[in-house]
Design a protein around this motif. Structure first.
Motif, mmCIF file in Angstrom:
data_model
loop_
_atom_site.group_PDB
_atom_site.id
_atom_site.type_symbol
_atom_site.label_atom_id
_atom_site.label_comp_id
_atom_site.label_asym_id
_atom_site.label_seq_id
_atom_site.Cartn_x
_atom_site.Cartn_y
_atom_site.Cartn_z
ATOM 1 N N ALA A 39 0.833 -1.200 0.000
ATOM 2 C CA ALA A 39 0.000 0.000 0.000
ATOM 3 C C ALA A 39 0.868 1.251 0.000
ATOM 4 O O ALA A 39 2.068 1.198 0.264
ATOM 5 C CB ALA A 39 -0.920 0.005 1.221
ATOM 6 N N VAL A 40 0.212 2.367 -0.300
ATOM 7 C CA VAL A 40 0.844 3.679 -0.228
ATOM 8 C C VAL A 40 0.222 4.425 0.948
ATOM 9 O O VAL A 40 -1.002 4.477 1.074
ATOM 10 C CB VAL A 40 0.618 4.484 -1.527
ATOM 11 C CG1 VAL A 40 1.302 5.846 -1.426
ATOM 12 C CG2 VAL A 40 1.127 3.710 -2.728
ATOM 13 N N GLU A 41 1.064 4.981 1.806
ATOM 14 C CA GLU A 41 0.547 5.706 2.968
ATOM 15 C C GLU A 41 0.401 7.183 2.636
ATOM 16 O O GLU A 41 1.384 7.892 2.459
ATOM 17 C CB GLU A 41 1.466 5.529 4.177
ATOM 18 C CG GLU A 41 0.928 6.225 5.427
ATOM 19 C CD GLU A 41 1.817 6.028 6.642
ATOM 20 O OE1 GLU A 41 1.908 4.879 7.117
ATOM 21 O OE2 GLU A 41 2.431 7.019 7.090
ATOM 22 N N TYR A 42 -0.854 7.625 2.541
ATOM 23 C CA TYR A 42 -1.172 9.038 2.321
ATOM 24 C C TYR A 42 -1.587 9.660 3.655
ATOM 25 O O TYR A 42 -2.172 8.986 4.508
ATOM 26 C CB TYR A 42 -2.338 9.199 1.344
ATOM 27 C CG TYR A 42 -2.070 8.750 -0.074
ATOM 28 C CD1 TYR A 42 -1.691 9.665 -1.057
ATOM 29 C CD2 TYR A 42 -2.234 7.416 -0.441
ATOM 30 C CE1 TYR A 42 -1.478 9.254 -2.365
ATOM 31 C CE2 TYR A 42 -2.012 6.999 -1.746
ATOM 32 C CZ TYR A 42 -1.633 7.919 -2.707
ATOM 33 O OH TYR A 42 -1.418 7.510 -4.005
ATOM 34 N N GLU A 43 -1.310 10.948 3.804
ATOM 35 C CA GLU A 43 -1.793 11.652 4.995
ATOM 36 C C GLU A 43 -2.405 12.984 4.589
ATOM 37 O O GLU A 43 -1.770 13.793 3.906
ATOM 38 C CB GLU A 43 -0.680 11.877 6.011
ATOM 39 C CG GLU A 43 -1.194 12.469 7.324
ATOM 40 C CD GLU A 43 -0.228 12.304 8.479
ATOM 41 O OE1 GLU A 43 -0.618 12.599 9.621
ATOM 42 O OE2 GLU A 43 0.917 11.874 8.242
ATOM 43 N N LEU A 44 -3.654 13.157 5.005
ATOM 44 C CA LEU A 44 -4.371 14.412 4.778
ATOM 45 C C LEU A 44 -4.127 15.334 5.963
ATOM 46 O O LEU A 44 -4.343 14.945 7.109
ATOM 47 C CB LEU A 44 -5.871 14.130 4.635
ATOM 48 C CG LEU A 44 -6.808 15.339 4.724
ATOM 49 C CD1 LEU A 44 -6.605 16.278 3.534
ATOM 50 C CD2 LEU A 44 -8.266 14.885 4.813
ATOM 51 N N PHE A 45 -3.669 16.546 5.687
ATOM 52 C CA PHE A 45 -3.445 17.538 6.734
ATOM 53 C C PHE A 45 -4.439 18.684 6.574
ATOM 54 O O PHE A 45 -4.640 19.197 5.470
ATOM 55 C CB PHE A 45 -2.020 18.101 6.672
ATOM 56 C CG PHE A 45 -0.960 17.113 7.054
ATOM 57 C CD1 PHE A 45 -0.739 16.791 8.381
ATOM 58 C CD2 PHE A 45 -0.187 16.499 6.076
ATOM 59 C CE1 PHE A 45 0.244 15.880 8.741
ATOM 60 C CE2 PHE A 45 0.799 15.587 6.423
ATOM 61 C CZ PHE A 45 1.013 15.273 7.755
ATOM 62 N N VAL A 46 -5.044 19.077 7.704
ATOM 63 C CA VAL A 46 -5.961 20.215 7.703
ATOM 64 C C VAL A 46 -5.627 21.100 8.900
ATOM 65 O O VAL A 46 -4.910 20.687 9.819
ATOM 66 C CB VAL A 46 -7.435 19.765 7.770
ATOM 67 C CG1 VAL A 46 -7.766 18.817 6.634
ATOM 68 C CG2 VAL A 46 -7.744 19.107 9.119
ATOM 69 N N PHE A 47 -6.190 22.299 8.896
ATOM 70 C CA PHE A 47 -5.931 23.258 9.969
ATOM 71 C C PHE A 47 -7.251 23.692 10.595
ATOM 72 O O PHE A 47 -8.237 23.925 9.895
ATOM 73 C CB PHE A 47 -5.179 24.476 9.425
ATOM 74 C CG PHE A 47 -3.828 24.141 8.866
ATOM 75 C CD1 PHE A 47 -2.696 24.203 9.661
ATOM 76 C CD2 PHE A 47 -3.696 23.741 7.539
ATOM 77 C CE1 PHE A 47 -1.452 23.882 9.151
ATOM 78 C CE2 PHE A 47 -2.451 23.419 7.021
ATOM 79 C CZ PHE A 47 -1.329 23.487 7.828
ATOM 80 N N ILE A 48 -7.245 23.801 11.930
ATOM 81 C CA ILE A 48 -8.444 24.215 12.655
ATOM 82 C C ILE A 48 -8.064 25.258 13.712
ATOM 83 O O ILE A 48 -6.891 25.387 14.079
ATOM 84 C CB ILE A 48 -9.154 23.023 13.331
ATOM 85 C CG1 ILE A 48 -8.264 22.439 14.439
ATOM 86 C CG2 ILE A 48 -9.516 21.953 12.309
ATOM 87 C CD1 ILE A 48 -8.961 21.414 15.311
ATOM 88 N N LYS A 49 -9.088 25.980 14.215
ATOM 89 C CA LYS A 49 -8.863 26.969 15.274
ATOM 90 C C LYS A 49 -9.668 26.653 16.531
ATOM 91 O O LYS A 49 -9.394 27.201 17.590
ATOM 92 C CB LYS A 49 -9.237 28.372 14.771
ATOM 93 C CG LYS A 49 -8.339 28.892 13.663
ATOM 94 C CD LYS A 49 -8.787 30.254 13.153
ATOM 95 C CE LYS A 49 -8.556 31.338 14.179
ATOM 96 N NZ LYS A 49 -8.860 32.688 13.644
#
Length: 206
Positions: free
Chosen positions: A159-169
């Protein structure tokens, strides 16, 4: 006469033994008290360091030993935390200074969170990235600036390891937002037939 001599010798021996035992107990007691005093003094010094350097303040949300909690009081010996279950925790200040602490601070500070997925090599990279970004767009608390983005962390065996990054306050709702982001990613992947459970190749080999 002989009895008197023997009795006197026994009394003297007993008195000497009692003296030795008393001395040992005094030394042990002093040692225990000394260690306790050193520990208390160490916590007081650590408390003063925390108050002066301010690695965190009352009202901050921190992660300590993998647990998220709010700082409600900083005392000389203990720092008082309340975790997400509402449990009050008194942590000796020396322990706080010796452990890694992540400080999310108060609401209004921007924090990055991520979600990892591992689709198989047969899934197109562009599709995975598009689906993950769309999943982030469905969460109202996710900021548009800075924009969400996707990284490839590494290649696994199947498999390929993807990571989704988001920003919150909204720091106070961080666990809930993180959970909702996972749900959104799961839903988006299912809708686009992206298998993130077990890669297809691995299933075929089993």
């Amino acid at each position: 006469m002989i009895f008197l001599v023997v009795f006197t010798a026994v009394v003297m021996q007993f008195t000497e033994s009692v003296g030795i035992i008393t001395a040992l107990l005094t030394i042990m007691g002093g040692t225990i008290i000394g260690f306790a005093a050193m520990n208390t003094l160490g916590n007081i010094i650590a408390g003063l360091i925390i108050m002066i350097t301010k690695p965190f303040s009352v009202g901050d949300r921190i992660r300590y030993k993998g647990k998220i909690a709010d700082v409600v009081d900083i005392e000389l010996i203990y720092t008082v935390l309340i975790d997400l279950d509402g449990v009050e925790i008194h942590v000796p200040n020396q322990l706080l200074l010796s452990e890694e602490i992540i400080n999310y601070k108060k609401d209004g500070n921007i924090v990055r969170i991520g979600v990892v997925v591992t689709p198989g090599f047969d899934v197109e990279q562009q599709l995975v990235e598009k689906v993950l970004i769309s999943a982030a767009d469905n969460i109202p608390e996710v900021l548009t600036h800075p924009t969400p983005y996707v990284w490839i962390n590494k290649f696994q065996n199947y498999a390929v390891e993807y990571e989704l990054f988001v920003f919150i306050k909204d720091i106070k709702r961080l666990p809930l937002i993180h959970s909702n982001l996972h749900k959104s990613v799961l839903k988006a992947c299912k809708q686009n037939d992206i298998d993130i459970s077990t890669p297809v190749l691995l299933r075929n080999l089993s």
